[in-house]
Motif scaffolding. Structure first.
Motif, short mmCIF file in Angstrom:
data_model
loop_
_atom_site.label_atom_id
_atom_site.label_comp_id
_atom_site.label_asym_id
_atom_site.label_seq_id
_atom_site.Cartn_x
_atom_site.Cartn_y
_atom_site.Cartn_z
N PHE A 94 38.71 35.62 38.59
CA PHE A 94 38.65 36.39 37.35
C PHE A 94 37.80 37.63 37.53
O PHE A 94 38.17 38.72 37.09
CB PHE A 94 38.09 35.52 36.22
CG PHE A 94 38.07 36.22 34.89
CD1 PHE A 94 39.26 36.54 34.24
CD2 PHE A 94 36.87 36.55 34.29
CE1 PHE A 94 39.24 37.19 33.01
CE2 PHE A 94 36.84 37.20 33.07
CZ PHE A 94 38.03 37.51 32.42
N LEU A 95 36.67 37.51 38.22
CA LEU A 95 35.79 38.65 38.46
C LEU A 95 36.49 39.71 39.32
O LEU A 95 36.38 40.91 39.06
CB LEU A 95 34.50 38.17 39.13
CG LEU A 95 33.36 39.15 39.23
CD1 LEU A 95 32.95 39.65 37.84
CD2 LEU A 95 32.17 38.50 39.92
N ARG A 96 37.26 39.25 40.31
CA ARG A 96 38.01 40.18 41.16
C ARG A 96 39.05 40.93 40.35
O ARG A 96 39.24 42.13 40.51
CB ARG A 96 38.66 39.43 42.32
CG ARG A 96 39.28 40.35 43.34
CD ARG A 96 39.81 39.64 44.57
NE ARG A 96 40.80 38.63 44.24
CZ ARG A 96 40.62 37.32 44.42
NH1 ARG A 96 39.50 36.85 44.92
NH2 ARG A 96 41.58 36.47 44.09
N PHE A 99 37.29 43.55 38.25
CA PHE A 99 36.91 44.68 39.10
C PHE A 99 38.13 45.54 39.43
O PHE A 99 38.05 46.78 39.40
CB PHE A 99 36.25 44.16 40.39
CG PHE A 99 35.73 45.25 41.28
CD1 PHE A 99 34.65 46.02 40.89
CD2 PHE A 99 36.32 45.50 42.51
CE1 PHE A 99 34.17 47.03 41.72
CE2 PHE A 99 35.85 46.50 43.33
CZ PHE A 99 34.77 47.27 42.94
N GLY A 100 39.25 44.91 39.73
CA GLY A 100 40.48 45.66 40.02
C GLY A 100 40.94 46.48 38.83
O GLY A 100 41.34 47.64 38.97
N ILE A 101 40.89 45.89 37.64
CA ILE A 101 41.26 46.62 36.42
C ILE A 101 40.33 47.79 36.20
O ILE A 101 40.76 48.90 35.87
CB ILE A 101 41.28 45.67 35.21
CG1 ILE A 101 42.44 44.69 35.32
CG2 ILE A 101 41.36 46.44 33.89
CD1 ILE A 101 42.38 43.52 34.35
N PHE A 102 39.03 47.57 36.41
CA PHE A 102 38.05 48.64 36.27
C PHE A 102 38.37 49.80 37.22
O PHE A 102 38.38 50.97 36.81
CB PHE A 102 36.64 48.11 36.54
CG PHE A 102 35.61 49.19 36.67
CD1 PHE A 102 35.13 49.86 35.55
CD2 PHE A 102 35.11 49.55 37.92
CE1 PHE A 102 34.20 50.87 35.67
CE2 PHE A 102 34.17 50.55 38.05
CZ PHE A 102 33.72 51.22 36.92
N LEU A 103 38.64 49.49 38.49
CA LEU A 103 38.96 50.55 39.45
C LEU A 103 40.24 51.28 39.06
O LEU A 103 40.33 52.51 39.19
CB LEU A 103 39.10 49.96 40.86
CG LEU A 103 37.82 49.50 41.53
CD1 LEU A 103 38.14 48.92 42.91
CD2 LEU A 103 36.79 50.61 41.64
N PHE A 104 41.24 50.54 38.56
CA PHE A 104 42.49 51.15 38.14
C PHE A 104 42.27 52.10 36.96
O PHE A 104 42.75 53.23 36.96
CB PHE A 104 43.50 50.07 37.77
CG PHE A 104 44.83 50.62 37.33
CD1 PHE A 104 45.71 51.16 38.25
CD2 PHE A 104 45.19 50.60 35.99
CE1 PHE A 104 46.93 51.68 37.85
CE2 PHE A 104 46.41 51.11 35.58
CZ PHE A 104 47.29 51.66 36.50
N VAL A 105 41.51 51.64 35.96
CA VAL A 105 41.23 52.48 34.79
C VAL A 105 40.46 53.73 35.20
O VAL A 105 40.76 54.84 34.75
CB VAL A 105 40.47 51.68 33.71
CG1 VAL A 105 39.92 52.58 32.62
CG2 VAL A 105 41.37 50.61 33.11
N MET A 106 39.49 53.57 36.08
CA MET A 106 38.73 54.74 36.54
C MET A 106 39.62 55.72 37.32
O MET A 106 39.46 56.93 37.20
CB MET A 106 37.54 54.29 37.40
CG MET A 106 36.47 53.55 36.62
SD MET A 106 35.88 54.45 35.16
CE MET A 106 35.16 55.89 35.88
#
Length: 121
Positions: A94-96, A99-106
Protein backbone atom coordinates in the motif's frame (compact mmCIF):
# COMPACT_ATOMS: atom_id res chain seq x y z
CA UNK A 1 28.59 -1.42 -7.03
CA UNK A 2 24.84 -0.92 -7.56
CA UNK A 3 24.57 1.03 -4.30
CA UNK A 4 27.35 3.39 -5.41
CA UNK A 5 25.63 4.05 -8.74
CA UNK A 6 22.25 4.62 -7.08
CA UNK A 7 23.85 6.87 -4.44
CA UNK A 8 25.75 8.90 -7.03
CA UNK A 9 22.69 9.71 -9.13
CA UNK A 10 20.41 10.35 -6.16
CA UNK A 11 23.09 12.67 -4.74
CA UNK A 12 23.17 14.68 -7.96
CA UNK A 13 19.38 15.00 -7.96
CA UNK A 14 19.37 15.92 -4.24
CA UNK A 15 22.05 18.55 -4.71
CA UNK A 16 19.93 20.15 -7.41
CA UNK A 17 17.06 20.41 -4.93
CA UNK A 18 14.83 18.08 -6.91
CA UNK A 19 14.69 15.32 -4.32
CA UNK A 20 17.01 12.36 -4.42
CA UNK A 21 14.28 10.12 -3.06
CA UNK A 22 12.59 10.22 -6.45
CA UNK A 23 15.59 8.26 -7.74
CA UNK A 24 16.77 6.48 -4.61
CA UNK A 25 13.54 4.87 -3.41
CA UNK A 26 12.44 3.35 -6.74
CA UNK A 27 16.01 2.23 -7.48
CA UNK A 28 16.29 0.49 -4.11
CA UNK A 29 12.92 -1.22 -4.68
CA UNK A 30 13.78 -2.36 -8.23
CA UNK A 31 17.43 -3.36 -7.76
CA UNK A 32 17.53 -4.70 -4.18
CA UNK A 33 15.36 -6.84 -1.94
CA UNK A 34 14.33 -3.94 0.33
CA UNK A 35 10.65 -3.36 1.10
CA UNK A 36 9.14 0.11 0.76
CA UNK A 37 9.58 1.10 4.42
CA UNK A 38 13.24 0.07 4.36
CA UNK A 39 13.90 1.96 1.12
CA UNK A 40 12.22 5.07 2.51
CA UNK A 41 14.19 4.85 5.76
CA UNK A 42 17.46 4.47 3.83
CA UNK A 43 16.44 7.52 1.81
CA UNK A 44 15.81 9.53 4.98
CA UNK A 45 19.09 8.44 6.53
CA UNK A 46 21.14 9.29 3.43
CA UNK A 47 19.27 12.58 3.10
CA UNK A 48 20.98 14.08 6.17
CA UNK A 49 24.58 14.33 4.89
CA UNK A 50 23.52 14.98 1.29
CA UNK A 51 21.16 17.77 2.36
CA UNK A 52 23.85 19.26 4.62
CA UNK A 53 26.26 19.60 1.70
CA UNK A 54 23.52 21.02 -0.54
CA UNK A 55 22.43 23.53 2.12
CA UNK A 56 26.00 24.73 2.65
CA UNK A 57 26.40 25.18 -1.10
CA UNK A 58 23.09 27.04 -1.44
CA UNK A 59 23.85 29.29 1.56
CA UNK A 60 27.21 30.22 0.01
CA UNK A 61 25.39 31.09 -3.22
CA UNK A 62 22.70 33.05 -1.33
CA UNK A 63 19.87 30.83 -2.62
CA UNK A 64 18.08 30.44 0.73
CA UNK A 65 14.86 32.42 1.29
CA UNK A 66 15.38 33.06 5.00
CA UNK A 67 11.82 34.21 5.73
CA UNK A 68 10.32 30.81 4.92
CA UNK A 69 12.89 28.17 5.84
CA UNK A 70 12.23 28.16 9.59
CA UNK A 71 8.43 27.66 9.47
CA UNK A 72 8.84 25.03 6.74
CA UNK A 73 11.50 23.23 8.75
CA UNK A 74 9.55 23.24 12.01
CA UNK A 75 6.29 22.05 10.48
CA UNK A 76 8.24 19.58 8.32
CA UNK A 77 9.70 18.01 11.47
CA UNK A 78 6.20 17.56 12.90
CA UNK A 79 4.96 16.11 9.59
CA UNK A 80 7.96 13.77 9.38
CA UNK A 81 7.21 12.41 12.84
CA UNK A 82 3.56 11.76 11.98
CA UNK A 83 4.42 10.36 8.53
CA UNK A 84 7.03 7.95 9.88
CA UNK A 85 4.61 6.62 12.49
CA UNK A 86 1.99 6.17 9.75
CA UNK A 87 4.44 4.50 7.32
CA UNK A 88 5.35 1.87 9.89
CA UNK A 89 1.68 0.90 10.29
CA UNK A 90 0.91 0.65 6.54
CA UNK A 91 1.63 -2.42 4.44
CA UNK A 92 4.62 -2.20 2.13
CA UNK A 93 2.43 -2.76 -0.95
CA UNK A 94 0.00 0.00 0.00
CA UNK A 95 2.83 2.41 0.84
CA UNK A 96 4.52 1.65 -2.50
CA UNK A 97 1.25 2.41 -4.31
CA UNK A 98 0.83 5.70 -2.44
CA UNK A 99 4.41 6.64 -3.35
CA UNK A 100 3.82 5.73 -7.00
CA UNK A 101 0.64 7.82 -7.13
CA UNK A 102 2.50 10.72 -5.52
CA UNK A 103 5.28 10.54 -8.13
CA UNK A 104 2.71 10.31 -10.94
CA UNK A 105 0.76 13.35 -9.67
CA UNK A 106 3.98 15.34 -9.29
CA UNK A 107 5.04 14.40 -12.83
CA UNK A 108 1.69 15.55 -14.24
CA UNK A 109 1.91 18.77 -12.23
CA UNK A 110 5.43 19.47 -13.49
CA UNK A 111 4.39 18.75 -17.06
CA UNK A 112 1.60 21.33 -16.94
CA UNK A 113 3.33 23.68 -14.49
CA UNK A 114 2.97 27.38 -15.22
CA UNK A 115 6.35 28.88 -15.97
CA UNK A 116 7.70 31.31 -13.40
CA UNK A 117 10.14 34.06 -14.15
CA UNK A 118 13.78 33.04 -14.23
CA UNK A 119 15.52 34.62 -11.22
CA UNK A 120 18.97 33.38 -12.21
CA UNK A 121 19.40 36.06 -14.88
Amino acid sequence: MIFSIIGFFSGIISGMGIGGGTILIPALIFFTDLVQQEAQSVNLFTFIPVATIAVITHIKNKNIEKSIWLPLTLTGIIGAFIGSKLAIKLSSDFLRKIFGIFLFVMAIYQFFYKEKKDVSK
